[in-house]
Design a protein around this motif. Structure first.
Motif, PDB file in Angstrom:
ATOM      1  N   LEU A 314       0.815  -1.213   0.000  1.00 18.03           N
ATOM      2  CA  LEU A 314       0.000   0.000   0.000  1.00 18.03           C
ATOM      3  C   LEU A 314       0.848   1.263   0.000  1.00 18.03           C
ATOM      4  CD1 LEU A 314      -2.935  -0.774   2.470  1.00 18.03           C
ATOM      5  CD2 LEU A 314      -3.085  -0.419   0.003  1.00 18.03           C
ATOM      6  N   VAL A 315       1.896   1.269   0.796  1.00 15.88           N
ATOM      7  CA  VAL A 315       2.769   2.442   0.863  1.00 15.88           C
ATOM      8  C   VAL A 315       3.365   2.725  -0.523  1.00 15.88           C
ATOM      9  CG1 VAL A 315       4.942   3.339   1.791  1.00 15.88           C
ATOM     10  CG2 VAL A 315       3.289   2.249   3.324  1.00 15.88           C
ATOM     11  N   SER A 316       3.835   1.667  -1.186  1.00 19.15           N
ATOM     12  CA  SER A 316       4.439   1.843  -2.516  1.00 19.15           C
ATOM     13  C   SER A 316       3.393   2.255  -3.555  1.00 19.15           C
ATOM     14  CB  SER A 316       5.118   0.542  -2.955  1.00 19.15           C
ATOM     15  OG  SER A 316       6.170   0.195  -2.073  1.00 19.15           O
ATOM     16  N   MET A 317       2.236   1.610  -3.532  1.00 16.34           N
ATOM     17  CA  MET A 317       1.183   1.917  -4.507  1.00 16.34           C
ATOM     18  C   MET A 317       0.704   3.357  -4.353  1.00 16.34           C
ATOM     19  SD  MET A 317       0.272  -0.774  -6.502  1.00 16.34           S
ATOM     20  CE  MET A 317      -1.493  -0.918  -6.780  1.00 16.34           C
ATOM     21  N   ASN A 318       0.533   3.803  -3.126  1.00 16.28           N
ATOM     22  CA  ASN A 318       0.058   5.171  -2.906  1.00 16.28           C
ATOM     23  C   ASN A 318       1.084   6.205  -3.340  1.00 16.28           C
ATOM     24  OD1 ASN A 318      -2.314   4.188  -1.955  1.00 16.28           O
ATOM     25  ND2 ASN A 318      -2.036   4.800   0.156  1.00 16.28           N
ATOM     26  N   GLY A 319       2.349   5.818  -3.330  1.00 16.96           N
ATOM     27  CA  GLY A 319       3.394   6.699  -3.842  1.00 16.96           C
ATOM     28  C   GLY A 319       3.627   6.509  -5.337  1.00 16.96           C
ATOM     29  N   ARG A 320       2.764   5.723  -5.989  1.00 19.37           N
ATOM     30  CA  ARG A 320       2.845   5.410  -7.422  1.00 19.37           C
ATOM     31  C   ARG A 320       4.181   4.766  -7.814  1.00 19.37           C
ATOM     32  NH1 ARG A 320      -1.519   7.143  -9.935  1.00 19.37           N
ATOM     33  NH2 ARG A 320      -2.769   8.821  -9.026  1.00 19.37           N
ATOM     34  N   ASP A 321       4.780   4.090  -6.845  1.00 22.58           N
ATOM     35  CA  ASP A 321       6.008   3.352  -7.117  1.00 22.58           C
ATOM     36  C   ASP A 321       5.614   1.895  -7.357  1.00 22.58           C
ATOM     37  OD1 ASP A 321       8.489   2.201  -7.290  1.00 22.58           O
ATOM     38  OD2 ASP A 321       9.295   3.170  -5.495  1.00 22.58           O
ATOM     39  N   TYR A 322       5.105   1.628  -8.566  1.00 22.02           N
ATOM     40  CA  TYR A 322       4.546   0.314  -8.853  1.00 22.02           C
ATOM     41  C   TYR A 322       5.620  -0.765  -8.935  1.00 22.02           C
ATOM     42  CZ  TYR A 322       0.425   3.093  -9.845  1.00 22.02           C
ATOM     43  OH  TYR A 322      -0.632   3.965  -9.739  1.00 22.02           O
ATOM     44  N   GLU A 323       6.799  -0.401  -9.395  1.00 20.77           N
ATOM     45  CA  GLU A 323       7.898  -1.369  -9.440  1.00 20.77           C
ATOM     46  C   GLU A 323       8.245  -1.846  -8.033  1.00 20.77           C
ATOM     47  OE1 GLU A 323       9.363  -2.919 -11.740  1.00 20.77           O
ATOM     48  OE2 GLU A 323       9.071  -1.816 -13.617  1.00 20.77           O
ATOM     49  N   GLN A 324       8.261  -0.907  -7.087  1.00 18.97           N
ATOM     50  CA  GLN A 324       8.566  -1.248  -5.703  1.00 18.97           C
ATOM     51  C   GLN A 324       7.446  -2.089  -5.091  1.00 18.97           C
ATOM     52  OE1 GLN A 324      11.459  -0.459  -4.172  1.00 18.97           O
ATOM     53  NE2 GLN A 324      10.852  -1.556  -2.315  1.00 18.97           N
ATOM     54  N   ALA A 325       6.202  -1.831  -5.521  1.00 15.19           N
ATOM     55  CA  ALA A 325       5.062  -2.560  -4.962  1.00 15.19           C
ATOM     56  C   ALA A 325       5.003  -4.004  -5.454  1.00 15.19           C
ATOM     57  CB  ALA A 325       3.764  -1.840  -5.323  1.00 15.19           C
ATOM     58  N   LEU A 326       5.505  -4.258  -6.664  1.00 13.63           N
ATOM     59  CA  LEU A 326       5.325  -5.572  -7.287  1.00 13.63           C
ATOM     60  C   LEU A 326       5.812  -6.754  -6.442  1.00 13.63           C
ATOM     61  CD1 LEU A 326       5.921  -5.419 -11.146  1.00 13.63           C
ATOM     62  CD2 LEU A 326       3.922  -6.218  -9.890  1.00 13.63           C
ATOM     63  N   PRO A 327       7.040  -6.746  -5.907  1.00  6.70           N
ATOM     64  CA  PRO A 327       7.466  -7.925  -5.142  1.00  6.70           C
ATOM     65  C   PRO A 327       6.594  -8.179  -3.918  1.00  6.70           C
ATOM     66  CG  PRO A 327       9.090  -6.146  -4.983  1.00  6.70           C
ATOM     67  CD  PRO A 327       8.139  -5.765  -6.052  1.00  6.70           C
ATOM     68  N   TRP A 328       6.127  -7.102  -3.274  1.00 11.70           N
ATOM     69  CA  TRP A 328       5.251  -7.270  -2.110  1.00 11.70           C
ATOM     70  C   TRP A 328       3.913  -7.869  -2.538  1.00 11.70           C
ATOM     71  CZ3 TRP A 328       8.445  -6.934   1.632  1.00 11.70           C
ATOM     72  CH2 TRP A 328       9.431  -5.946   1.671  1.00 11.70           C
ATOM     73  N   LEU A 329       3.370  -7.371  -3.643  1.00 10.56           N
ATOM     74  CA  LEU A 329       2.079  -7.861  -4.117  1.00 10.56           C
ATOM     75  C   LEU A 329       2.169  -9.296  -4.617  1.00 10.56           C
ATOM     76  CD1 LEU A 329       0.841  -4.665  -5.985  1.00 10.56           C
ATOM     77  CD2 LEU A 329      -0.229  -5.713  -3.984  1.00 10.56           C
ATOM     78  N   ARG A 330       3.281  -9.630  -5.274  1.00  8.63           N
ATOM     79  CA  ARG A 330       3.448 -11.012  -5.748  1.00  8.63           C
ATOM     80  C   ARG A 330       3.475 -11.981  -4.560  1.00  8.63           C
ATOM     81  NH1 ARG A 330       4.920 -11.368 -11.166  1.00  8.63           N
ATOM     82  NH2 ARG A 330       5.942  -9.540 -12.083  1.00  8.63           N
ATOM     83  N   LYS A 331       4.207 -11.619  -3.544  1.00  8.69           N
ATOM     84  CA  LYS A 331       4.282 -12.508  -2.373  1.00  8.69           C
ATOM     85  C   LYS A 331       2.943 -12.561  -1.658  1.00  8.69           C
ATOM     86  CE  LYS A 331       7.114 -13.939   1.443  1.00  8.69           C
ATOM     87  NZ  LYS A 331       8.413 -13.858   2.118  1.00  8.69           N
ATOM     88  N   LEU A 332       2.270 -11.410  -1.577  1.00 11.11           N
ATOM     89  CA  LEU A 332       0.967 -11.361  -0.919  1.00 11.11           C
ATOM     90  C   LEU A 332      -0.049 -12.219  -1.663  1.00 11.11           C
ATOM     91  CD1 LEU A 332      -0.564 -10.104   1.436  1.00 11.11           C
ATOM     92  CD2 LEU A 332      -1.043  -8.122  -0.009  1.00 11.11           C
ATOM     93  N   ALA A 333       0.000 -12.205  -2.986  1.00 12.31           N
ATOM     94  CA  ALA A 333      -0.907 -13.042  -3.779  1.00 12.31           C
ATOM     95  C   ALA A 333      -0.644 -14.526  -3.538  1.00 12.31           C
ATOM     96  CB  ALA A 333      -0.753 -12.712  -5.262  1.00 12.31           C
ATOM     97  N   THR A 334       0.606 -14.877  -3.328  1.00 12.24           N
ATOM     98  CA  THR A 334       0.956 -16.267  -3.007  1.00 12.24           C
ATOM     99  C   THR A 334       0.462 -16.644  -1.622  1.00 12.24           C
ATOM    100  OG1 THR A 334       2.924 -16.158  -4.416  1.00 12.24           O
ATOM    101  CG2 THR A 334       2.868 -17.896  -2.762  1.00 12.24           C
ATOM    102  N   GLU A 335       0.607 -15.720  -0.674  1.00 14.63           N
ATOM    103  CA  GLU A 335       0.205 -15.982   0.708  1.00 14.63           C
ATOM    104  C   GLU A 335      -1.310 -15.989   0.873  1.00 14.63           C
ATOM    105  OE1 GLU A 335       2.168 -16.539   3.357  1.00 14.63           O
ATOM    106  OE2 GLU A 335       4.144 -16.151   2.505  1.00 14.63           O
TER     107      GLU A 335
END
Length: 425
Positions: A314-335
């Motif tokens: 969320l912190v990365s997405m709200n800062g529009r840093d989508y590249e930074q958000a991707l690894p967190w979101l990928r792991k979250l989708a797995t979890e």
């Protein structure tokens, strides 16, 4: 995006203590018994939070003795902690069958079912844990945490539509009333099953009423559990944590929740569950730097903390840093494989970073399930990604659906304003 359903650190500590009483320590002889040797090795890896390393060892032990309670329980826990939730279910179910008087397998089953989005089954598992544990503190804590999280999840989904926002207002008004004036009209598992029968967009009056009734039930259950804990527990940290959860998820008071989480952390400074809750409260109150620091601290202790992963994304997405958000979101989708909101956010980040094929794959389950898209934004994103792939006909179809949804929303909005104007005349 919904937050995770975890209260695992305290439960893990209690489970480890219980298991350690029955599994030989590393210094003890196991008389050449290969099963006991493997179980001891797997448990040692489990204690070090090396879950991925423990899994093959425990699986070998389980194959030697398929009906052993501890082999199934430990393997189920470690699969769950490694994001292999579907694989964890049969092992935890087996442990529950082997020892029907134990609460621990049911508690973990509740967490696993919730991670898969099977909330009726999760509620039933938590209820069984309370029954088997005779209302133990840990079972009550886990049930209250689940109830509060479901209350927040349902509210988040309701806020995706105007009619849902009106239902949220009803819930806020109900929360201000004395608890004695509220009632749970139906069992939580049956209400969850009724809600699951409809599309996920909460687009019908029946869905709204079911969501409202279910939210009231969860709020009452969380309050009842808190009262029982307050009367019975001497664990001040647990009470601070639960009070913080109620303030954050039921009352929406992030600032006060942060105060309670800090008091709990003063008693348990290295508790990842508390650190991720603190991060959520800090993020909600607008302290992104603090939220990031707390979330990273939680992940340094336990890299599988889903709420901490969510906060980092969320912190990365709200800062529009989508590249930074991707690894967190990928792991979250797995979890959290059953969480459609996670898939939607992952799809948006993938689309923003030039991965159209993966974006469509991530968005597909939500689109197929009728994920809330009252203003057409999700279908508009689908159209854009399809166009990037050169699939013009499909892109045009998605764009037309986006326009239809947007026009319908604007028409409803205009009608609502007209009704309000007439009412004020």
């Amino acid at each position: 995006m919904s937050r995770p359903l975890q209260n695992g650190s305290t439960l893990m500590a209690i489970t480890v203590l219980a298991i350690s009483m029955f599994i030989p320590a590393a210094s003890q002889s196991v008389n050449g018994d290969p099963f006991q040797t493997l179980l001891k090795q797997g448990f040692a890896l489990h204690q070090q939070a090396r879950f991925a390393d423990a899994i093959p060892v425990l699986e070998r032990a389980r194959r030697l003795q398929p009906d052993d309670y501890f082999a199934n329980l430990l393997l189920g826990i470690d699969l769950l902690r490694s994001g292999k939730t579907a694989e964890a279910l049969p092992r935890l179910e087996m442990a529950a069958r082997i020892k029907p008087g134990e609460e621990f397998p049911e508690d973990y089953l509740g967490e696993a079912e919730a991670s898969l989005g099977r909330y009726a089954q999760a509620a039933e598992a938590y209820h069984r844990a309370i029954e088997r544990g005779h209302g133990s503190e840990q079972a009550l804590e886990s049930w209250a945490a689940f109830a509060l999280e479901r209350f927040r999840q349902i509210g988040e989904k309701l806020r995706a539509t105007d009619t849902g926002v009106a239902t949220v207002r009803r819930l806020v008004a109900a929360a201000a009333k004395p608890e004695s004036s509220l009632a749970c009209n139906g069992s939580i598992p049956s209400l969850e099953r009724r809600l699951a029968l409809e599309p996920v967009d909460f687009g019908t009056n029946q869905q709204m009423e079911t969501a409202y009734a279910l939210s009231i039930c969860y709020a009452l259950e969380a309050g009842n559990a808190a009262k029982q804990l307050q009367e019975s527990t001497e664990d001040a940290a647990a009470l601070y944590r639960l009070r913080g959860d109620i303030l954050l998820r039921l009352k929406g008071d992030a600032t006060s929740a942060e105060t309670d989480y800090r008091q709990a952390l003063a008693l348990r400074p290295d508790d990842p569950a508390l650190l991720e809750r603190l991060a959520a409260a800090q993020y909600t109150s607008g302290n992104n730097d603090g939220a990031q620091k707390s979330a990273l601290a939680a992940l340094a202790i336990d890299p599988h903390r889903r709420e901490a992963l969510h906060t980092m994304a969320l912190v990365s997405m709200n800062g529009r840093d989508y590249e930074q958000a991707l690894p967190w979101l990928r792991k979250l989708a797995t979890e959290s494989p059953g969480d459609l909101s996670v898939q939607v956010e992952l799809g948006r980040a993938l689309a923003q970073t030039g991965h159209p094929d993966e974006a469509l794959k991530a968005l597909a389950p939500a689109l197929a399930a009728g994920y809330p898209d009252e203003k057409g934004a999700l279908h508009s994103l689908e159209s854009r990604v399809l166009r990037e792939q050169g699939r013009e006909a499909e892109a045009a179809k998605a764009a037309a659906e986006a326009r239809r949804l947007s026009d319908a929303f604007q028409a409803r909005d205009h009608l609502s304003e007209k009704k309000d104007s007439n009412a004020n005349q």
